[in-house]
Each structure stands twice: as C-alpha cells, then as structure tokens.
Design an enzyme around this catalytic site. Structure first.
Site, short mmCIF file in Angstrom:
data_model
loop_
_atom_site.label_atom_id
_atom_site.label_comp_id
_atom_site.label_asym_id
_atom_site.label_seq_id
_atom_site.Cartn_x
_atom_site.Cartn_y
_atom_site.Cartn_z
N SER A 188 0.82 -1.20 0.00
CA SER A 188 0.00 0.00 0.00
C SER A 188 0.86 1.26 0.00
CB SER A 188 -0.93 0.01 1.22
OG SER A 188 -0.18 0.01 2.42
N CYS A 189 2.14 1.13 0.35
CA CYS A 189 3.02 2.30 0.41
C CYS A 189 3.97 2.38 -0.79
CB CYS A 189 3.85 2.25 1.69
SG CYS A 189 2.87 2.34 3.20
N VAL A 190 4.49 1.22 -1.25
CA VAL A 190 5.56 1.30 -2.24
C VAL A 190 5.27 0.56 -3.53
CG1 VAL A 190 7.31 1.57 -0.47
CG2 VAL A 190 6.75 -0.72 -1.26
#
Length: 299
Positions: free
Chosen positions: A129-131
């Site tokens: 979800s971040c990278v």
C-alpha cells in the site's frame, strides 16, 4: 494444532473491548459532562517461533479480542501458511519481562514447516500500500498463489441489500462506541457464520478469515465477505487468499481493489444499502427476483 488460552476479561467496567471515559459537550452555553465509551486500541506484536529463537514479524494496532484468529488470518493472507495444518501453535507470550496486560499484546505463532514464502516476499507484499502500485501489486499476490475462486455463492439482491443490517446486528462494540469496523462471513441466504470487530478494517477481516481457517472452513468457496466501510486492495487480497467469491461493502472500492477483484474472479459489490447496490466485477453471482427473509445467528 494447539491454541493458547484466551486472555482474562479486562476489568474496565464496560462492555467487551470498550472503556468508559468522561466526555463534555456544549449545552446551554456551558460544557456538560457525561459518561461515554471508547473502543480499546492496543498494539499486537506477532512473533514467529523459529529454531533459532523468536522473531518479530509485525506490529499491528487492533482491538483486543479474537487475537488468535487475527494471527491465523494474517498468516494466511501473507502467504506464510496455506492451511490450518501448517500451524503448530498460536499462543500468547508468557515472557516474564512483560507484565500484566502486555503479556496479551504479544502472540507467537509456531509453524510445522518453514514459511511457504520467504519473509522478504511477505514484507514486500505487506508494504504494497506504500511502495507497490497497480499491476505490480497484483503480480505480487499471484506469486503467493490463492485457491481457485468457485462459482458460488450466488446471492439475491434482496439478501445482499440487507447484509449491512446483518453485520450491524452483531456489532456489540460498535453499538457501544460507534468507532470500530466490522466484518462478517455469511452464506448465500445471508445467514451469518461469524462476525468480528476491530478498530482496523483489515484486522476485522483477518479475524473472520482466521476463524474460518482454524475451524477448517478454508477455502471459503460458498461464503461471502461483508465489510463496513470501503474496500481496499488489501481486503480483496485477503478475500482471494481465503477463496471468497463475493465481497459486499457498505461503501465503495478503490480502483485497484476493483481491478484485483476482476482479475481473480471475485464479485465485488459496493454501496450496499436498503434496496440498492453497485456491482463492480463478475455480476453473474448476483441474482434478481424475490428473496427469502434474512435470519440466523453468528458463530
């Protein structure tokens, strides 16, 4: 498979998983105090018991309760196990250095075999979800593998649109606090199999999937997943790993969630309200016409 004993009931004087507080509201040009309840949020550290000693896998903020199910569902979603028999034991930590309730904020999972996928793979997917974005995220899930999504459950529109009420009826902590998410597994008639709550939407899903895994109902080819709030990529990921064929949500999905649902064969239904809903993928499981009354109790 051995499971650890549940923690003792917390002595907070309120309903399960809630704490009494004093709040103030403006009334008649002054602040007036009244009692209220807040959903409890505490960290849960998940450890892996390995021959060379325990290692910390992750720390998640959650509502205490059904922690063993949460860990089992998380292990399945992250590809560290494929079936209940892969788990030797899940138990609360009894480390003497941890005192009081903190002993019940650390859970250790012992596996019969080394993780099905390397821990670096797990960390890459967990941080998606971040990278990681778009097709790379879907490819990461495909690398873990997931059960074939079956033809069911076929669900009538009249049943679908009553599912938020079915979920809400089983949310005791939400009734007391108004600040937790809920997830449920239901059959094709809308009868709940299990309902769980947590401050984290993903944790609530892990709890119901973990329940199914430990009760040996996995893969969930004949059950639908009902969630409060929106549907993210991670929720569809967890449903796919559990074999769920239909997701119903009170709110809408993200674009990546809808893409993944289409890719893996899941029927994704959002904005489920009284008499209406929106189907985003694989509409063949949604049936129109007269439907029976929803009834039943959750496990």
């Amino acid at each position: 498979m051995a499971l650890g004993a549940p923690p003792p009931r917390r002595q907070d004087g309120g309903p399960p998983r809630a704490r009494r507080v004093l709040v103030h509201e403006p009334r008649d040009n002054r602040l007036t105090g009244r009692p209220d309840r807040l959903a409890i949020e505490e960290p849960l550290e998940i450890r892996l018991d390995a021959p060379d000693g325990p290692s910390t896998l992750t720390v998640t903020m959650r509502t205490p309760g059904n922690d063993i199910e949460l860990v089992a569902g998380w292990l399945l979603a992250e590809g560290l196990v494929e079936r209940a028999d892969d788990i030797d034991k899940i138990s609360y930590c009894v480390d003497a250095a941890l005192g009081g309730d903190q002993q019940f904020n650390v859970v250790t999972a012992g596996l019969r075999l080394p993780p099905q996928h390397g821990l670096q793979e797990r960390l890459t997917l967990t941080s998606s979800s971040c990278v990681v974005r778009g097709t790379a995220s879907i490819e990461a899930l495909q690398s873990l593998g997931y059960p074939a999504i079956g033809e069911g459950p076929a669900m009538a529109v009249g049943v679908l649109t009553r599912l938020p009420d079915v979920l809400r009826a089983g949310q005791r902590t939400f009734e007391a606090t108004g600040s937790v998410h809920g997830a449920a597994l239901v059959d094709a008639d809308g009868i709940p199999l299990v309902i769980r709550e947590d401050v984290g939407r993903h944790n609530a899903v892990d709890k119901v999937v973990g329940w199914a895994l430990l009760e040996r109902h996995h893969p969930l080819v004949d059950a639908a997943l009902v969630v409060s709030g929106r549907v993210s990529f991670e929720i569809v990921q967890k449903a796919a790993r559990a074999g769920v064929g239909l997701i119903a949500a009170v709110s809408g999905p993200t674009s990546l969630a809808a893409s993944l649902a289409e890719e893996v064969g899941i029927t994704l239904v959002g904005f489920v309200r009284e008499g209406t809903c929106v189907v985003y993928s694989h509409p063949q499981r949604v049936i129109t016409g007269p439907t029976p009354q929803v009834a039943g109790t959750a496990g």
